[in-house]
Write a protein that holds these residues in place. Structure first.
Motif, PDB file in Angstrom:
ATOM      1  N   GLN A 171       0.828  -1.207   0.000  1.00  0.00           N
ATOM      2  CA  GLN A 171       0.000   0.000   0.000  1.00  0.00           C
ATOM      3  C   GLN A 171       0.863   1.258   0.000  1.00  0.00           C
ATOM      4  O   GLN A 171       0.564   2.231  -0.701  1.00  0.00           O
ATOM      5  N   ARG A 175       2.330   1.739  -3.444  1.00  0.00           N
ATOM      6  CA  ARG A 175       1.327   2.284  -4.360  1.00  0.00           C
ATOM      7  C   ARG A 175       1.045   3.763  -4.081  1.00  0.00           C
ATOM      8  O   ARG A 175       0.811   4.539  -5.005  1.00  0.00           O
ATOM      9  N   ARG A 176       1.090   4.173  -2.815  1.00  0.00           N
ATOM     10  CA  ARG A 176       0.890   5.599  -2.486  1.00  0.00           C
ATOM     11  C   ARG A 176       2.055   6.437  -3.004  1.00  0.00           C
ATOM     12  O   ARG A 176       1.851   7.482  -3.599  1.00  0.00           O
ATOM     13  N   LEU A 199      -2.244   5.235  -5.559  1.00  0.00           N
ATOM     14  CA  LEU A 199      -3.283   5.539  -4.583  1.00  0.00           C
ATOM     15  C   LEU A 199      -3.237   7.029  -4.284  1.00  0.00           C
ATOM     16  O   LEU A 199      -2.158   7.588  -4.071  1.00  0.00           O
ATOM     17  N   THR A 200      -4.393   7.657  -4.253  1.00  0.00           N
ATOM     18  CA  THR A 200      -4.450   9.057  -3.825  1.00  0.00           C
ATOM     19  C   THR A 200      -4.351   9.096  -2.301  1.00  0.00           C
ATOM     20  O   THR A 200      -4.520   8.076  -1.632  1.00  0.00           O
ATOM     21  N   GLU A 201      -4.128  10.276  -1.757  1.00  0.00           N
ATOM     22  CA  GLU A 201      -4.102  10.401  -0.296  1.00  0.00           C
ATOM     23  C   GLU A 201      -5.447  10.001   0.294  1.00  0.00           C
ATOM     24  O   GLU A 201      -5.508   9.363   1.342  1.00  0.00           O
ATOM     25  N   ASP A 210       1.933   7.093  -6.595  1.00  0.00           N
ATOM     26  CA  ASP A 210       0.690   7.774  -6.961  1.00  0.00           C
ATOM     27  C   ASP A 210      -0.371   6.849  -7.565  1.00  0.00           C
ATOM     28  O   ASP A 210      -1.300   7.314  -8.213  1.00  0.00           O
ATOM     29  N   ARG A 219      -3.739   3.691   5.961  1.00  0.00           N
ATOM     30  CA  ARG A 219      -2.688   4.089   6.909  1.00  0.00           C
ATOM     31  C   ARG A 219      -3.237   4.191   8.325  1.00  0.00           C
ATOM     32  O   ARG A 219      -2.567   3.810   9.278  1.00  0.00           O
ATOM     33  N   GLU A 229      -7.525   7.753  -0.853  1.00  0.00           N
ATOM     34  CA  GLU A 229      -7.612   6.293  -0.884  1.00  0.00           C
ATOM     35  C   GLU A 229      -6.678   5.658   0.150  1.00  0.00           C
ATOM     36  O   GLU A 229      -6.988   4.620   0.725  1.00  0.00           O
ATOM     37  N   PHE A 230      -5.534   6.295   0.367  1.00  0.00           N
ATOM     38  CA  PHE A 230      -4.527   5.767   1.286  1.00  0.00           C
ATOM     39  C   PHE A 230      -4.892   6.008   2.748  1.00  0.00           C
ATOM     40  O   PHE A 230      -4.529   5.224   3.621  1.00  0.00           O
ATOM     41  N   ARG A 231      -5.636   7.068   3.028  1.00  0.00           N
ATOM     42  CA  ARG A 231      -5.945   7.462   4.403  1.00  0.00           C
ATOM     43  C   ARG A 231      -6.504   6.335   5.267  1.00  0.00           C
ATOM     44  O   ARG A 231      -5.975   6.051   6.339  1.00  0.00           O
TER      45      ARG A 231
END
Length: 174
Positions: A22, A25-26, A31-33, A29, A40, A35-37
């Motif tokens: 993950q 992928r973040r 994953l957008t922030e 880019d 994480r 999507e990543f939030r």
């Protein structure tokens, strides 16, 4: 003190592998922030104003000496030489680099520690009295019950996205 069994260790190891991907992928880019939030947060990682902060679980505030040494190593290697214990008996590292967080989680797994569900809208830690198990006047040792509650709540889907506490004078807590 609770010790991981083979299932606990497998779950934590798998989570490290998942989060490493993950993060990759973040960073690339994929994953957008946004999507990543949630990914994480499920792994104890906050994005603060100037850096990421990682909160590590210390169930009911109990540490073995090898775990304490590992936390000191992580502070020296991945942070600024220190961490701070939270009011919920967890430890936070406030200056970690995103690229290194999977390595930190992998090191924690070596000493039966993790950062799963230490942030976000979930049950973050089950705590007990600092004298649990050693107080002469103790009627019942609460540690086995704390561990049962911790195991029951950690991956329970009903507790992954709890509503935030509302404070009428200030609105919704962040």
């Amino acid at each position: 003190m609770y010790r991981y069994d083979q299932y606990d260790q497998a779950i934590v190891n798998e989570r490290v592998v998942q989060f490493r991907d993950q993060v990759r992928r973040r960073i690339s880019d994929e994953l957008t922030e946004a999507e990543f939030r949630p990914l994480r947060l499920q792994n104890g990682l906050y994005l603060q104003r100037h850096a990421y902060m990682l909160r590590v679980a210390i169930p009911y505030g109990l540490l073995a000496s090898n775990q304490m040494r590992k936390l000191a190593h992580i502070a020296r290697t991945y942070d600024r030489g220190y961490g701070h214990f939270s009011t919920r008996q967890n430890i936070q590292f406030n200056w970690v680099n995103l690229e290194q967080v999977p390595d930190i989680l992998e090191e924690l797994a070596l000493v039966e520690m993790h950062a799963i569900q230490t942030s976000g809208n979930c049950i973050r830690n089950i705590t007990s009295d600092q004298f649990a198990g050693v107080a002469a006047d103790e009627i019942i040792d609460p540690r086995p019950y704390a561990e049962i509650l911790r195991q029951w709540s950690t991956f329970h889907p009903e507790f992954a996205y709890l509503p935030r506490q509302l404070m009428p004078q200030f609105g919704r807590c962040q």
